[in-house]
Design a protein around this motif. Structure first.
Motif, mmCIF file in Angstrom:
data_model
loop_
_atom_site.group_PDB
_atom_site.id
_atom_site.type_symbol
_atom_site.label_atom_id
_atom_site.label_comp_id
_atom_site.label_asym_id
_atom_site.label_seq_id
_atom_site.Cartn_x
_atom_site.Cartn_y
_atom_site.Cartn_z
ATOM 1 N N ASP A 110 0.894 -1.073 -0.074
ATOM 2 C CA ASP A 110 -0.180 -0.151 0.025
ATOM 3 C C ASP A 110 0.949 1.191 0.038
ATOM 4 O O ASP A 110 1.352 1.447 1.017
ATOM 5 N N SER A 112 -0.527 4.160 -1.395
ATOM 6 C CA SER A 112 -1.472 5.197 -1.532
ATOM 7 C C SER A 112 -0.935 6.453 -0.662
ATOM 8 O O SER A 112 -0.570 6.434 0.163
ATOM 9 N N ASP A 130 -1.030 -0.655 -4.500
ATOM 10 C CA ASP A 130 -1.872 0.458 -4.392
ATOM 11 C C ASP A 130 -0.941 1.813 -4.475
ATOM 12 O O ASP A 130 -0.316 2.062 -3.127
ATOM 13 N N ARG A 132 -2.594 4.592 -5.486
ATOM 14 C CA ARG A 132 -3.378 5.677 -5.690
ATOM 15 C C ARG A 132 -2.879 7.056 -5.295
ATOM 16 O O ARG A 132 -2.858 7.071 -3.777
ATOM 17 N N ASP A 150 -2.792 -0.417 -8.999
ATOM 18 C CA ASP A 150 -3.623 0.628 -8.943
ATOM 19 C C ASP A 150 -2.972 2.134 -9.002
ATOM 20 O O ASP A 150 -2.561 2.381 -8.018
#
Length: 246
Positions: A110, A112, A130, A132, A150
């Motif tokens: 992660d 993000s 991730d 984002r 993503d």
């Protein structure tokens, strides 16, 4: 705050720490908000450790195990994280400016809203990561694997994306101002509704619609085969924005 006993153990050296981790696998150490800047921690086992808001700037963590570590908001600026295992690690909002993540394993990590300005992610594995809202300006993604990652609303301006794998990645809302790709940059089945040609969400393309399924991939493929180039071997999509992104 960090557990004082855990902090003392870590500062006794990597061998002592790793031996203790092997002896007590049931303990998930707590090193929250600790000051670990500049420490030599090559090969350290920090798997599942709570390192949220910890200062690890300029730390040497080459080959370390940080799988499933909790690093939300941590300071990893200019840290050496090359060849580290960051599988499923939580790095949201972490400061990774100038960090060396060459050949790091970041699968399902992660990241993000992480700041990866000038980070070296060359040959890193970012499958299913991730990203984002991540800030990747001027980062090096040479031969990195971002398949199925993503990247919604990520800033990829001035990023070096040569030989990068974006297959099946989500690229909706990314900024690609002056990013660099080449004929080996892959976009097969990537998902993208729209992009921005300038940072701060300026110059949206397409202006009043979304890309049709597969349209962005086709544009990138045709662009790589075009004659537009600033330097031999790679291209900046912005060069032909007027004719392809209307």
């Amino acid at each position: 705050m960090a557990n004082k006993e855990h902090l003392v153990l870590l500062k006794q050296g990597v061998d002592t720490w790793n031996e203790w981790r092997e002896t007590h696998p049931e303990i998930n150490p707590d090193l929250r908000i600790a000051d670990l800047r500049g420490l030599y921690l090559r090969g350290v086992n920090l798997s599942k450790v709570n390192l949220s808001q910890t200062n690890l700037s300029q730390a040497y963590l080459r080959g370390a195990n940080l799988s499933q570590a909790y690093l939300r908001g941590a300071n990893l600026r200019s840290a050496n994280l090359s060849q580290t295992n960051l599988n499923d690690a939580h790095l949201s909002m972490a400061d990774l400016r100038g960090a060396d993540l060459n050949q790091a394993n970041l699968t399902m990590a992660d990241l993000s809203e992480a700041n990866l300005y000038l980070a070296d992610l060359s040959e890193a594995n970012l499958q299913l990561a991730d990203l984002r809202g991540a800030y990747l300006t001027r980062s090096d993604l040479f031969a990195a694997d971002l398949s199925k990652a993503d990247l919604f609303a990520a800033d990829l301006s001035r990023t070096q994306a040569l030989n990068t794998n974006f297959n099946q990645a989500i690229l909706t809302g990314v900024c690609i101002e002056d990013w660099k790709i080449n004929s080996d940059t892959q976009f097969d089945r990537s998902l993208c509704d729209y992009i921005y040609l300038e940072n701060n969400c300026k110059q949206r393309r397409p202006i009043h619609r979304s890309f049709a399924l597969g349209e962005f991939t086709k544009i990138c493929q045709s662009f790589k085969q075009s004659g537009f180039s600033k330097k031999p071997g790679f291209w900046s999509i912005t060069e032909f924005q007027a004719t392809r992104f209307l």
